[in-house]
Each structure stands twice: as structure tokens, then as C-alpha cells.
Design a protein around this motif. Sequence first.
Motif, PDB file in Angstrom:
ATOM      1  N   GLY A 258       0.306 114.511 -32.921  1.00  0.00           N
ATOM      2  CA  GLY A 258      -0.471 113.369 -33.365  1.00  0.00           C
ATOM      3  C   GLY A 258      -1.946 113.405 -33.099  1.00  0.00           C
ATOM      4  N   ASN A 261      -4.472 114.294 -35.928  1.00  0.00           N
ATOM      5  CA  ASN A 261      -4.404 113.544 -37.173  1.00  0.00           C
ATOM      6  C   ASN A 261      -5.009 112.153 -37.072  1.00  0.00           C
ATOM      7  N   GLU A 262      -5.574 111.805 -35.924  1.00  0.00           N
ATOM      8  CA  GLU A 262      -6.127 110.479 -35.721  1.00  0.00           C
ATOM      9  C   GLU A 262      -7.607 110.557 -35.362  1.00  0.00           C
TER      10      GLU A 262
END
Length: 303
Positions: A258, A261-262
Motif C-alpha cells: 500500500g 500507491n498513496e
Amino acid sequence: MARRPMPKKRIELIGRSVSGLCVTAIVLLVITLVFMVAQHGLATFFVDGISPLDFFCGTTWNPHQADANGNPTVGALPMIVGSFSVTLLSTLISLPFAIGSAIFVVEISPRFGRTVFQPVVELLVGIPSVVYGLIGLTVVVAWCRGWSNSTGFGIFAGSLVLAVMILPTITSLSIDALTAVPKAYREGAYGVGASRWQTIWHVVLRAAMPSLCTAVVLGMTRAFGEALAVQMVIGNAAQLPDGLFTPASTLTSVLTMGIGNEMMGTVYSDVLWSLALLLLVMSFVFISVIHFIERKGGLRVNG
């Protein structure tokens, strides 16, 4: 005209200055890393308003879905349970092999163990994590799928892969621990009529117990922080595992999937930094345990 040699005091002063600068740089680097991780990780609770109780005890992980209060659903308990499960199980699997290998190298066949067996085991350290993950994906997962009536992904597959990865660490440190036991201990045991195995069990292992415990904790530290290999075989399902063969996830697997992707500053990014902060805290806990063992340790035989 020949140059005069530099005075010894000046050389010593230069050496101390360079060493001091290196130590200072390392300390500043560590402080900066801790501050950076803590700043972003604590923003989840002090800026985004997420309850620590919901974060550490919640069982639902869906950062893009809001709860009744408008906060994202970020229960990290499934990942915490997954990380501790694969760490403990992999340590239990690898520990008998590591201790047995160390006894073989030091007590049973030192010549063959030192020249052949130990270098072969230490070669496992140089294998990249992705290779372990690929082998686990094609061999371990397929093997688990064949006899467990499941997908094969889960805590058990991840633990088997991690057990192989931490085996050389525990083995090498255990060998050093057994080697450090004075020969006088063995000679004294033989002198009172003890057999080889009695000497190993009652004298050598007891004397080396603090160092062996340190080896185990270092192996657990290695297992707790592993990401790529576990991510490839555990299934990456953010749910509380109800068995060893159900897909699960760990703190590191969720982070690696994650964090790239942020965007920085979002709630989900802060939550991922909180997971990183939890990993950092656990690393400090493991290091503290090692120092505690070293302070309490020493080569002594009890009873």
C-alpha cells in the motif's frame, strides 16, 4: 628534505575526531528516522482522529470505507496477529534444526562441520528474499494445497519459508554460543563420569543458554521484519486467520502493497506509517530483550 612524522598526539586527536563524527552521524540518522516515522505514524491518532483502540483492536481493514463516525475502517489486529503468528511458528520450526546443527558442528564433528556444513548453511543468507518467495510459491504453497484441502496460502506456508530464512542466523549464533563455553566445563563433566550427551545437555547447553536465547530473539527479529517472501505465500487477506491454512496478512505485507500507491498526507498514508511505527517499536522491544539477556547472562551452570 625529509618530512617530519606526524606527532602521535595529533594522530590520536584526528582519529578521535573522525570516530566522533561517524558516531554522531549515526546517532543523528537514527534519531531522524525515529522522528520521521513517529511524526507520520502518530498523525493517525492526533491529526486524523482515529481511536487507538479501534486501530489496535479492530478486526476490519478497509481504509477506503468510512465507519459510522466518518473515519476509515482501519483495524490492524489481523495484521498484528498474522505477524506474531508467522514469527513464533517459524521460530519453533527452525529452532530444533538450528540447535541440532550447532551441536553437530561444535560437539559431534567439528572438522566436517566447520569446513563443509557451516559454510553451506551460511550460503542461505545470500539468497535474495524474492527467491525464497518464488520457491515458497511454487513448492510450499503447492504442497500445502495438495494435502490441506485449501488454497495453500496462509500462516503455515509463510512460517515454513521464514523458518528456512532465519535458520542460518540462529544456527551461526548458536555455534558461536556453544564454542564460547570453556573446555574446562566439558572436562569437568567427563571427569565425574558424564557421557557426551549428558555433558551436552546438562552442561554445555545450560552454560550457553543466555547466548542461545539471544540467537533466538535475533532470529525472531529477522522473521518479524521480513516482507517480500511472506507477501508471496501468505495470501495477503486482511482478516483474522481462523487456521494455519487460511489466507492472512502481516504488517510488512500490507505496508509493501500500500505505501507506494498513496500520496503523503492522506489518512491511508498516515495509517500505513502507523504500521511502520509499530514495526519500529517491536524492533526496539526485541533489541531491549537482547540487552536484558546479555546483562542477566554469562557462562554459568545452574544446579
